[in-house]
Design an enzyme around this catalytic site. Structure first.
Site, PDB file in Angstrom:
ATOM      1  N   ARG A   1      27.759  45.913  32.048  1.00 49.57           N
ATOM      2  CA  ARG A   1      27.553  44.473  32.286  1.00 49.57           C
ATOM      3  C   ARG A   1      28.612  43.681  31.536  1.00 49.57           C
ATOM      4  O   ARG A   1      28.526  42.476  31.433  1.00 49.57           O
ATOM      5  CB  ARG A   1      26.159  44.027  31.848  1.00 49.57           C
ATOM      6  CG  ARG A   1      25.680  44.560  30.516  1.00 49.57           C
ATOM      7  CD  ARG A   1      24.434  43.861  30.044  1.00 49.57           C
ATOM      8  NE  ARG A   1      24.796  42.805  29.118  1.00 49.57           N
ATOM      9  CZ  ARG A   1      24.825  42.947  27.802  1.00 49.57           C
ATOM     10  NH1 ARG A   1      24.497  44.093  27.228  1.00 49.57           N
ATOM     11  NH2 ARG A   1      25.176  41.954  27.024  1.00 49.57           N
TER      12      ARG A   1
ATOM     13  N   ASP B   1      23.314  52.501  22.620  1.00 44.61           N
ATOM     14  CA  ASP B   1      22.564  51.268  22.831  1.00 44.61           C
ATOM     15  C   ASP B   1      22.585  50.808  24.298  1.00 44.61           C
ATOM     16  O   ASP B   1      22.851  49.649  24.596  1.00 44.61           O
ATOM     17  CB  ASP B   1      23.131  50.167  21.914  1.00 44.61           C
ATOM     18  CG  ASP B   1      22.177  48.979  21.813  1.00 44.61           C
ATOM     19  OD1 ASP B   1      20.971  49.176  21.990  1.00 44.61           O
ATOM     20  OD2 ASP B   1      22.657  47.854  21.557  1.00 44.61           O
TER      21      ASP B   1
ATOM     22  N   ARG C   1      20.827   4.563  33.904  1.00 46.73           N
ATOM     23  CA  ARG C   1      19.608   4.005  34.502  1.00 46.73           C
ATOM     24  C   ARG C   1      19.941   3.051  35.651  1.00 46.73           C
ATOM     25  O   ARG C   1      19.152   2.891  36.568  1.00 46.73           O
ATOM     26  CB  ARG C   1      18.763   3.329  33.435  1.00 46.73           C
ATOM     27  CG  ARG C   1      17.994   4.380  32.640  1.00 46.73           C
ATOM     28  CD  ARG C   1      16.885   3.820  31.832  1.00 46.73           C
ATOM     29  NE  ARG C   1      16.096   4.893  31.245  1.00 46.73           N
ATOM     30  CZ  ARG C   1      14.988   5.400  31.776  1.00 46.73           C
ATOM     31  NH1 ARG C   1      14.538   4.953  32.920  1.00 46.73           N
ATOM     32  NH2 ARG C   1      14.341   6.377  31.170  1.00 46.73           N
TER      33      ARG C   1
ATOM     34  N   HIS D   1      37.266  47.575  28.445  1.00 47.21           N
ATOM     35  CA  HIS D   1      38.519  47.639  27.694  1.00 47.21           C
ATOM     36  C   HIS D   1      38.920  49.115  27.544  1.00 47.21           C
ATOM     37  O   HIS D   1      38.369  49.975  28.200  1.00 47.21           O
ATOM     38  CB  HIS D   1      38.337  46.948  26.346  1.00 47.21           C
ATOM     39  CG  HIS D   1      37.910  45.516  26.487  1.00 47.21           C
ATOM     40  ND1 HIS D   1      38.707  44.558  27.086  1.00 47.21           N
ATOM     41  CD2 HIS D   1      36.749  44.885  26.173  1.00 47.21           C
ATOM     42  CE1 HIS D   1      38.061  43.398  27.095  1.00 47.21           C
ATOM     43  NE2 HIS D   1      36.871  43.571  26.549  1.00 47.21           N
TER      44      HIS D   1
ATOM     45  N   ALA E   1      21.744  49.316  27.695  1.00 44.63           N
ATOM     46  CA  ALA E   1      20.893  48.170  28.093  1.00 44.63           C
ATOM     47  C   ALA E   1      20.186  47.533  26.900  1.00 44.63           C
ATOM     48  O   ALA E   1      19.039  47.081  27.007  1.00 44.63           O
ATOM     49  CB  ALA E   1      19.883  48.573  29.173  1.00 44.63           C
TER      50      ALA E   1
ATOM     51  N   HIS F   1      36.205  51.774  26.908  1.00 42.79           N
ATOM     52  CA  HIS F   1      35.403  52.130  28.088  1.00 42.79           C
ATOM     53  C   HIS F   1      36.215  53.033  29.013  1.00 42.79           C
ATOM     54  O   HIS F   1      35.684  53.954  29.627  1.00 42.79           O
ATOM     55  CB  HIS F   1      34.987  50.871  28.865  1.00 42.79           C
ATOM     56  CG  HIS F   1      34.291  49.866  28.023  1.00 42.79           C
ATOM     57  ND1 HIS F   1      34.947  48.818  27.422  1.00 42.79           N
ATOM     58  CD2 HIS F   1      32.998  49.768  27.647  1.00 42.79           C
ATOM     59  CE1 HIS F   1      34.088  48.105  26.731  1.00 42.79           C
ATOM     60  NE2 HIS F   1      32.905  48.657  26.837  1.00 42.79           N
TER      61      HIS F   1
HETATM   62  S1  PPS Z   1      15.541   7.855  27.769  1.00 35.49           S
HETATM   63  O1  PPS Z   1      14.272   7.976  27.027  1.00 35.49           O
HETATM   64  O2  PPS Z   1      16.590   8.629  27.142  1.00 35.49           O
HETATM   65  O3  PPS Z   1      15.371   8.148  29.199  1.00 35.49           O
HETATM   66  O4  PPS Z   1      15.924   6.330  27.627  1.00 35.49           O
HETATM   67  P1  PPS Z   1      17.309   5.655  28.036  1.00 35.49           P
HETATM   68  O5  PPS Z   1      17.577   5.929  29.459  1.00 35.49           O
HETATM   69  O6  PPS Z   1      18.382   6.039  27.095  1.00 35.49           O
HETATM   70  O7  PPS Z   1      16.963   4.138  27.823  1.00 35.49           O
HETATM   71  C1  PPS Z   1      17.970   3.208  28.057  1.00 35.49           C
HETATM   72  C2  PPS Z   1      17.649   1.794  27.660  1.00 35.49           C
HETATM   73  O8  PPS Z   1      16.430   1.379  28.220  1.00 35.49           O
HETATM   74  C3  PPS Z   1      15.959   0.220  27.488  1.00 35.49           C
HETATM   75  N1  PPS Z   1      14.487   0.333  27.499  1.00 35.49           N
HETATM   76  C4  PPS Z   1      13.728   1.172  26.773  1.00 35.49           C
HETATM   77  N2  PPS Z   1      14.011   2.076  25.794  1.00 35.49           N
HETATM   78  C5  PPS Z   1      12.998   2.773  25.256  1.00 35.49           C
HETATM   79  N3  PPS Z   1      11.703   2.651  25.633  1.00 35.49           N
HETATM   80  C6  PPS Z   1      11.366   1.779  26.598  1.00 35.49           C
HETATM   81  N4  PPS Z   1      10.088   1.645  26.990  1.00 35.49           N
HETATM   82  C7  PPS Z   1      12.391   0.994  27.215  1.00 35.49           C
HETATM   83  N5  PPS Z   1      12.417   0.063  28.193  1.00 35.49           N
HETATM   84  C8  PPS Z   1      13.703  -0.311  28.351  1.00 35.49           C
HETATM   85  C9  PPS Z   1      16.639   0.249  26.160  1.00 35.49           C
HETATM   86  O9  PPS Z   1      17.483  -0.863  26.138  1.00 35.49           O
HETATM   87  C10 PPS Z   1      17.507   1.539  26.194  1.00 35.49           C
HETATM   88  O10 PPS Z   1      18.830   1.277  25.793  1.00 35.49           O
HETATM   89  P2  PPS Z   1      19.486   1.554  24.351  1.00 35.49           P
HETATM   90  O11 PPS Z   1      20.944   1.508  24.641  1.00 35.49           O
HETATM   91  O12 PPS Z   1      19.024   2.904  23.854  1.00 35.49           O
HETATM   92  O13 PPS Z   1      19.022   0.419  23.508  1.00 35.49           O
END
Ligand code: PPS
Length: 570
Positions: free
Chosen positions: A198, A292, A436, A202, A294, A205
Site C-alpha cells: 500500500r 508487520d 454567509r 523503493h 498490514a 522493496h
Molecule cells: S458560525 O457560527 O461560524 O457559522 O458563524 P459565522 O458565520 O462566522 O457568523 C458570522 C457573523 O454573523 C453575525 N451574527 C452572529 N454571530 C453569532 N451568533 C449569532 N446568533 C449571530 N447572528 C449574527 C456576527 O456578526 C458574525 O460575524 P463576526 O465577524 O464573527 O462578528
C-alpha cells in the site's frame, strides 16, 4: 501434486449472472429498495462479484459472521478470517426483512448487484473489534471505521451480480482473478509469487521481491492495493506511476503489475491471512509476508498493535489449508560496507546499516531535501516529488476561529494583503460575513446550520489548498468537532493552520462594533455566541492570538513568521 503450489488457483466463485438473467433482474430491481454503496462497500462488492473473495457467495450471514469472529472459519468449516458484511442505517433496515431483495447501486445510481437478504442483525461492535482486531482503541483505523463510519445494522445474503464497478483510471492494469489466471496460463507462468503493498516501492522493496522470486524460482506479481488503505497513505495515482517506473528494473518477462481494488482493514495477522486467500484466488502459488504485514501503526501506549512477525506466524499456520506457500521475509536493510541490501537477520555485528524511516522520507519530500540513491530510484523519487511538492509550493489554509468581534476579520484582511504582497500563490478570503452572504444565505445560527456553514467553508478551502492556493477562513466556528472535520478535509491536500483569536468575551462585548452584543443581551438576537450559545475553546490550535496584546499588523506578522517557520512561505 503438492497442494501448496497448485497452479492457477482453486475453484473461483464469480457471482455475475448471464447477460439475459442480468437484463431480467435489472427490470425487476426497479421495484426493490435501493442501497447506495459506500466506498468501502463498493470495493467489497467488486471483489465478491469477481471471485477474489471466493468461496464467499455474498455478504456473510449472521452464523458465518459469528464463526469468522470466533475461529476464522465459516460455519461450513472453510477458512475465512475477515468479516465482510453489508452495514446499513436503521432507517433503511426498517423496510427490510429476510427474504427481501435489495438493489445495490454505485454513487451514480448504476445497479451493480442484487442482494437476496437472508439475515439482518445489529452487531455488538465492541465484540467485533476485540475479536477481529484484538483491540477496541479508536487509534486502530479498522476499529475507528467500525465505530465511526460503519452503519449499525448488518445485512447478509447471496449476491446476484449485474455489472462490475467502473474504473476510468489505469484500466490496462486492472485484472479480475479470472483475467489474471488466464494471463498466467497464456504466459506459461506456473509458479507465481505475489507481493502486496500500500506504499510506494523503493530499493528495499525491489530487493525483497527480487530475492523472493529467485528463492522460489517463481514469476513475480506486484499486486498493490488501490481501493482503501490506511488514512494518510500516499494516493494510489502517484503510487501506481512509481510502480510502473520500478517495473523496468526487473529482468524482462519475469514480473508483472496488477491493481487490486481491495478495502484494507489494517487487521495485521488476520488481514495477512485474508490477503493470502485473495492471492490464491488470483492464481498465485506463493505469497510474500514481510515485517508487520498490514500493520495499523501504534496504540495509545506508543506500542505497535501487533508483533512484527505475528502475521507470518498466522499465515504459516494456515498456508496448507489455503493452498498457497508463504514466503516470509525479514526487513531488508542497507549495509553500507557491502553497499547492498540484506535481510535484517543476515546483518553481522559491526556492519553499518543505513535506514530512512517513512516519516523521515516524508519530511525530506516536504522540505525538498536530498533522497539518496541507495534508498530509492531517481525516477521513482521524481514521481513522488511531482505529487508531493515541498511545502513552499503547496497550498495551505489559515483558519481563524473566535468570538464575534474578536478581530478575526481584521487580522485576516491584514494577512491577506501581506501574502498578496509576497506573491506566488492566489489568496482567497472566506470571511464569516462574506460566506454567509454568498454561500450560506439561507442558514441561521442553530448548531446544525453553523456546522453546515463551516463544512461548506472547509470544502472550498480544501479545494483551494489542494490546487496550490491560499485560503484564509474567518468564521466563528464555535464547535471543536466541526473544526476538526475541516482540518481533516484540508490536510491531505496541503497545510492547515488553526489560529484561535482569543479575545475575551468581556473585551468583545465592550467593543461591540456591530451593536450585536447589546441586541443579544436584550434578547433581540437568539443563539448569540458567547451570550446565549456556546463557544468551545480550541485545545490545540497552531497559534493563539489575543488582540488586546497586539495590533492587527503585529498579529498578521506573527502568522507570516509561523508560516515561514513551517516552510509554507520563503
Ligand atoms: S458560525 O457560527 O461560524 O457559522 O458563524 P459565522 O458565520 O462566522 O457568523 C458570522 C457573523 O454573523 C453575525 N451574527 C452572529 N454571530 C453569532 N451568533 C449569532 N446568533 C449571530 N447572528 C449574527 C456576527 O456578526 C458574525 O460575524 P463576526 O465577524 O464573527 O462578528
Amino acid at each position: 501434486m503438492n497442494k501448496l503450489i497448485e497452479p492457477h488457483g482453486g475453484t473461483l466463485k464469480e457471482l455475475y449472472l448471464s447477460a439475459d438473467a442480468a437484463a431480467a433482474e435489472k427490470q425487476q430491481a426497479r421495484e426493490y429498495p435501493s442501497w447506495d454503496l459506500t466506498y468501502r462497500q463498493l470495493c467489497d462488492v467488486e471483489l465478491l462479484l469477481n471471485g477474489a473473495f471466493s468461496p464467499l457467495e455474498g455478504f456473510l450471514s449472521q452464523a458465518d459472521y459469528r464463526c469468522v469472529l470466533s475461529d476464522l472459519h465459516l460455519e461450513n468449516g472453510v477458512l475465512w478470517p475477515m468479516p465482510v458484511t453489508l452495514d446499513v442505517t436503521e432507517t433503511f433496515a426498517d423496510g427490510i426483512a429476510p427474504g427481501s431483495r435489495v438493489a445495490l447501486r454505485d454513487p451514480e445510481g448504476v445497479l451493480l448487484a442484487v442482494l437476496e437478504v437472508t439475515d439482518l442483525w445489529r452487531p455488538d461492535k465492541t465484540v467485533e473489534a476485540l475479536q477481529v482486531f484484538g483491540t477496541d482503541e479508536l487509534l486502530h483505523p479498522g476499529v475507528n471505521y467500525l465505530f465511526n463510519q460503519a452503519h449499525p445494522v448488518y445485512l447478509g445474503g447471496r449476491l446476484r451480480g449485474i455489472e462490475a464497478p467502473i474504473h476510468y483510471d489505469f484500466k490496462h492494469l486492472r485484472d479480475s482473478p479470472r483475467e489474471l489466471r488466464d494471463k498466467f496460463k497464456k504466459w506459461g507462468w506456473r509458479r507465481i509469487v505475489a507481493f502486496q503493498t500500500r506504499n510506494p516501492m523503493h530499493r528495499a522493496h525491489y530487493e525483497l521481491t527480487f530475492r523472493a522470486a529467485q528463492l522460489t524460482e517463481a514469476n513475480l506479481l506486484i499486486h498493490p492495493v488501490v481501493g482503501m488503505t490506511k488514512p494518510g497513505d500516499i494516493d494510489h495515482y502517484s503510487r501506481v506511476r512509481c510502480y510502473e517506473r520500478l517495473l523496468q528494473y526487473y529482468p524482462e518477462q519475469t514480473t508483472t503489475l496488477s491493481l487490486l481494488h481491495l478495502a484494507m482493514r489494517m487487521g495485521g495477522p488476520r488481514e495477512a491471512l485474508w490477503h493470502a486467500i485473495i492471492r490464491k484466488n488470483h492464481g498465485c502459488t506463493h505469497f510474500i509476508v514481510g515485517r508487520d504485514h498490514a500493520g495499523p501503526g501504534n496504540n495509545s501506549q506508543g506500542k505497535p498493535f501487533y508483533g512484527p512477525y505475528e502475521a507470518q506466524e498466522m499465515v504459516a499456520r494456515y498456508q496448507e489449508e489455503i493452498g498457497i506457500q508463504m514466503v516470509p521475509f525479514q526487513e531488508m536493510i542497507f549495509v553500507q560496507e557491502r553497499a547492498e541490501y540484506a535481510p535484517g537477520n543476515e546483518v553481522v555485528e559491526g556492519e553499518t546499516v543505513l535506514n530512512i524511516s517513512g516519516t523521515e522520507f516524508r519530511r525530506r519530500l516536504q522540505e525538498g531535501l536530498e533522497i539518496p540513491e541507495w534508498f530509492s530510484y531517481a525516477d521513482v523519487v521524481t514521481e513522488l516529488r511531482r505529487a508531493y511538492p515541498p511545502r513552499r509550493r503547496q497550498g495551505f489554509t489559515v483558519f481563524f476561529t473566535g468570538l464575534s468581534g474578536a478581530g478575526k476579520s481584521t487580522i485576516a484582511n491584514a494577512l491577506m494583503v501581506k501574502l498578496m504582497e509576497l506573491g506566488g500563490r492566489s489568496v482567497t478570503l472566506l470571511d464569516g460575513d462574506i460566506v454567509r452572504k454568498h454561500l450560506s444565505s439561507e442558514l441561521g445560527f442553530s448548531r446544525e446550520h453553523r456546522n453546515i456553514n463551516i463544512l461548506r467553508i472547509g470544502f472550498v478551502a480544501s479545494e483551494i489548498t489542494k490546487n496550490g492556493g491560499i485560503a484564509i477562513c474567518a468564521p466563528i466556528a464555535p464547535y471543536a468537532a466541526t473544526r476538526r472535520e475541516v482540518r481533516e478535509m484540508v490536510s491531505p491536500g496541503g497545510g492547515f493552520l488553526e489560529v484561535y483569536v482569543a479575545t475575551s468575551i468581556e473585551v468583545c462585548e465592550e467593543r461591540d462594533r456591530k451593536g450585536l452584543y447589546a441586541k443579544a443581551r436584550a434578547g433581540l438576537i437568539k443563539e448569540f455566541t458567547g451570550i446565549s450559545d456556546p463557544y468551545e475553546t480550541p485545545e490545540n490550535p497552531e497559534m493563539a492570538i489575543d488582540t488586546t496584546e497586539c495590533t492587527p499588523d503585529e498579529a498578521a506578522q506573527r502568522i507570516i513568521l509561523k508560516l515561514e517557520k513551517l516552510g509554507y512561505i520563503k
